[in-house]
Write an enzyme that holds these catalytic residues in place. Structure first.
Site, short mmCIF file in Angstrom:
data_model
loop_
_atom_site.label_atom_id
_atom_site.label_comp_id
_atom_site.label_asym_id
_atom_site.label_seq_id
_atom_site.Cartn_x
_atom_site.Cartn_y
_atom_site.Cartn_z
N LYS A 16 -52.08 -6.44 -51.15
CA LYS A 16 -53.19 -6.97 -51.96
C LYS A 16 -52.94 -6.72 -53.45
O LYS A 16 -53.11 -7.60 -54.28
CB LYS A 16 -54.52 -6.30 -51.55
CG LYS A 16 -54.86 -6.44 -50.09
CD LYS A 16 -56.17 -5.73 -49.74
CE LYS A 16 -56.19 -4.24 -49.91
NZ LYS A 16 -55.27 -3.48 -49.01
N ARG A 90 -65.21 -3.23 -48.46
CA ARG A 90 -64.38 -2.58 -47.46
C ARG A 90 -65.17 -2.25 -46.19
O ARG A 90 -64.66 -1.62 -45.29
CB ARG A 90 -63.84 -1.29 -48.04
CG ARG A 90 -62.38 -1.10 -47.77
CD ARG A 90 -62.00 0.14 -48.49
NE ARG A 90 -61.27 -0.23 -49.64
CZ ARG A 90 -59.96 -0.05 -49.77
NH1 ARG A 90 -59.27 0.51 -48.84
NH2 ARG A 90 -59.36 -0.42 -50.85
N ARG A 129 -43.84 3.38 -51.27
CA ARG A 129 -44.40 2.91 -52.54
C ARG A 129 -44.25 3.94 -53.67
O ARG A 129 -44.45 5.14 -53.47
CB ARG A 129 -45.89 2.59 -52.36
CG ARG A 129 -46.58 2.27 -53.67
CD ARG A 129 -47.90 1.60 -53.50
NE ARG A 129 -48.83 2.36 -52.69
CZ ARG A 129 -49.98 1.88 -52.25
NH1 ARG A 129 -50.33 0.63 -52.52
NH2 ARG A 129 -50.78 2.61 -51.52
N ARG A 162 -48.28 8.15 -54.50
CA ARG A 162 -49.71 8.43 -54.40
C ARG A 162 -49.97 9.52 -53.37
O ARG A 162 -49.32 9.56 -52.33
CB ARG A 162 -50.46 7.15 -54.00
CG ARG A 162 -51.04 6.42 -55.18
CD ARG A 162 -51.53 5.03 -54.83
NE ARG A 162 -52.47 4.94 -53.72
CZ ARG A 162 -53.06 3.81 -53.36
NH1 ARG A 162 -52.83 2.69 -54.03
NH2 ARG A 162 -53.90 3.77 -52.35
N ARG A 173 -55.80 6.48 -42.97
CA ARG A 173 -56.31 5.27 -43.67
C ARG A 173 -56.29 4.07 -42.73
O ARG A 173 -57.20 3.23 -42.78
CB ARG A 173 -55.45 4.98 -44.90
CG ARG A 173 -55.76 5.92 -46.06
CD ARG A 173 -54.66 5.91 -47.07
NE ARG A 173 -54.52 4.66 -47.78
CZ ARG A 173 -53.42 4.30 -48.43
NH1 ARG A 173 -52.37 5.09 -48.46
NH2 ARG A 173 -53.38 3.15 -49.07
P1 AP5 Z 1 -49.52 -2.91 -52.27
O1 AP5 Z 1 -49.56 -4.26 -52.87
O2 AP5 Z 1 -49.66 -1.73 -53.17
O3 AP5 Z 1 -50.51 -2.84 -51.03
P2 AP5 Z 1 -52.10 -2.85 -51.01
O4 AP5 Z 1 -52.53 -3.78 -49.94
O5 AP5 Z 1 -52.67 -3.03 -52.37
O6 AP5 Z 1 -52.29 -1.36 -50.47
P3 AP5 Z 1 -53.17 -0.17 -50.98
O7 AP5 Z 1 -52.65 1.06 -50.30
O8 AP5 Z 1 -53.26 -0.09 -52.48
O9 AP5 Z 1 -54.50 -0.56 -50.40
P4 AP5 Z 1 -55.59 0.33 -49.99
O10 AP5 Z 1 -56.59 -0.70 -49.68
O11 AP5 Z 1 -55.39 1.35 -48.96
O12 AP5 Z 1 -55.76 1.28 -51.28
P5 AP5 Z 1 -56.67 1.17 -52.54
O13 AP5 Z 1 -55.88 1.56 -53.71
O14 AP5 Z 1 -57.43 -0.11 -52.59
O15 AP5 Z 1 -48.12 -2.77 -51.47
C1 AP5 Z 1 -47.75 -1.55 -50.88
C2 AP5 Z 1 -46.23 -1.33 -51.06
O16 AP5 Z 1 -45.54 -2.35 -50.33
C3 AP5 Z 1 -45.74 -1.45 -52.51
O17 AP5 Z 1 -44.73 -0.49 -52.71
C4 AP5 Z 1 -45.16 -2.86 -52.61
O18 AP5 Z 1 -44.07 -2.90 -53.52
C5 AP5 Z 1 -44.69 -3.12 -51.19
N1 AP5 Z 1 -44.86 -4.50 -50.77
C6 AP5 Z 1 -45.93 -5.32 -51.02
N2 AP5 Z 1 -45.75 -6.52 -50.45
C7 AP5 Z 1 -44.54 -6.47 -49.80
C8 AP5 Z 1 -43.79 -7.40 -49.03
N3 AP5 Z 1 -44.25 -8.65 -48.78
N4 AP5 Z 1 -42.61 -7.00 -48.51
C9 AP5 Z 1 -42.13 -5.73 -48.75
N5 AP5 Z 1 -42.79 -4.79 -49.49
C10 AP5 Z 1 -43.99 -5.17 -50.00
O19 AP5 Z 1 -57.74 2.31 -52.21
C11 AP5 Z 1 -57.37 3.67 -52.19
C12 AP5 Z 1 -58.54 4.53 -51.76
O20 AP5 Z 1 -59.64 4.33 -52.65
C13 AP5 Z 1 -59.11 4.24 -50.38
O21 AP5 Z 1 -58.39 4.90 -49.35
C14 AP5 Z 1 -60.54 4.78 -50.53
O22 AP5 Z 1 -60.56 6.17 -50.49
C15 AP5 Z 1 -60.88 4.35 -51.95
N6 AP5 Z 1 -61.51 3.02 -52.01
C16 AP5 Z 1 -60.98 1.89 -52.57
N7 AP5 Z 1 -61.83 0.87 -52.46
C17 AP5 Z 1 -62.92 1.35 -51.80
C18 AP5 Z 1 -64.14 0.76 -51.35
N8 AP5 Z 1 -64.42 -0.53 -51.55
N9 AP5 Z 1 -65.01 1.55 -50.70
C19 AP5 Z 1 -64.78 2.85 -50.49
N10 AP5 Z 1 -63.64 3.47 -50.88
C20 AP5 Z 1 -62.71 2.73 -51.53
#
Ligand code: AP5
Length: 216
Positions: A16, A90, A129, A162, A173
């Site tokens: 994402k 979420r 990552r 991270r 997660r």
């Molecule tokens: P990346 O693009 O970073 O993946 P992502 O889907 O953004 O994953 P996240 O881990 O950031 O999502 P998340 O939803 O768990 O965390 P968030 O930060 O929102 O890609 C991942 C890796 O893969 C990268 O290294 C990239 O280079 C590689 N990659 C990407 N696409 C690829 C492909 N096609 N092929 C190969 N490699 C690829 O949230 C973190 C924390 O914040 C949560 O756990 C929670 O505690 C809190 N939080 C966030 N939002 C909320 C909410 N709405 N409500 C409550 N808590 C929340």
């Protein structure tokens, strides 16, 4: 491209952030990544950041009231250029809060994109990552490695892993995703603008599919 409001959702590591960032750079629409907003609050040690940190480090969802109050201002600021929401909502309670917020500001979602990939891909993506401490740009040890080990190609900043990308937290997660976020699929599946995107391919292929889904 006309001003559009988009929602990207899907499991941790599905891409994402990667695709959202790229789409926003190419189109000028605001990338509203809830995780980034929360990490900035943690870094700046705001009251909200201090509360959120404990949940984030453990791979748990931050309480709804906190994230809902944090996203609204960004949504309104982003609305002029159009926005791409990533990581919010979420769970179904947050989706309902978003609907109320959108209606209140006379906004609508043009596309709701669900990104999906097998769990084995998600684990490999998350555990490799790397993120730049200075500019926040993302890399991957194997799939998009930096030119110089440990240094950001863009700004030379230090790359770090991270806290929640440790293997034990990743497992947690994914469980939280299956229990709390996956039900959003049933919530959004029949809404106008819903698209399901296979995000298991390499980054460029996923980007092309995303563009087609959004423009189609
Ligand atoms: P990346 O693009 O970073 O993946 P992502 O889907 O953004 O994953 P996240 O881990 O950031 O999502 P998340 O939803 O768990 O965390 P968030 O930060 O929102 O890609 C991942 C890796 O893969 C990268 O290294 C990239 O280079 C590689 N990659 C990407 N696409 C690829 C492909 N096609 N092929 C190969 N490699 C690829 O949230 C973190 C924390 O914040 C949560 O756990 C929670 O505690 C809190 N939080 C966030 N939002 C909320 C909410 N709405 N409500 C409550 N808590 C929340």
């Amino acid at each position: 491209m006309p001003v559009m409001n988009l929602l990207l959702f899907g499991p941790p590591g599905v891409g994402k952030g990667t695709q959202g960032e790229r789409f926003s750079s190419a189109t000028g629409i605001s990338h509203l990544a809830m995780g980034d907003i929360l990490r900035a609050a943690v870094r700046d040690e705001t009251g909200a950041g201090k509360q959120a940190r404990v949940y984030m480090d453990a791979g748990k969802l931050v309480p709804d009231a906190l994230v809902v109050s944090m996203i609204e201002d960004h949504l309104v600021e982003g609305a002029n250029a159009g926005f791409l929401l990533d990581g919010f909502p979420r769970n179904v309670a947050q989706a309902k809060a978003l609907e109320i917020m959108l209606a209140h500001h006379d906004l609508t979602l043009d596309k709701i994109v669900f990104m999906d990939a097998p769990e084995s891909h998600l684990i490999k993506r998350l555990s490799g990552r790397l993120i730049c401490r200075a500019c926040g740009f993302g890399f991957h040890r194997h799939y998009s490695p930096p030119r110089e080990t440990g240094r950001c190609d863009r700004c030379g900043g230090e790359l770090y892993q991270r806290e929640d990308d440790r293997e034990d937290v990743i497992v947690h997660r994914l469980r939280v995703y299956n229990e709390q976020t996956e039900p959003l699929l049933a919530y959004y599946r029949d809404k106008a603008g819903f698209v399901r995107l296979d995000a298991s391919g390499e980054m460029q292929a996923v980007y092309t599919a995303l563009k087609e889904a959004v423009e189609g």
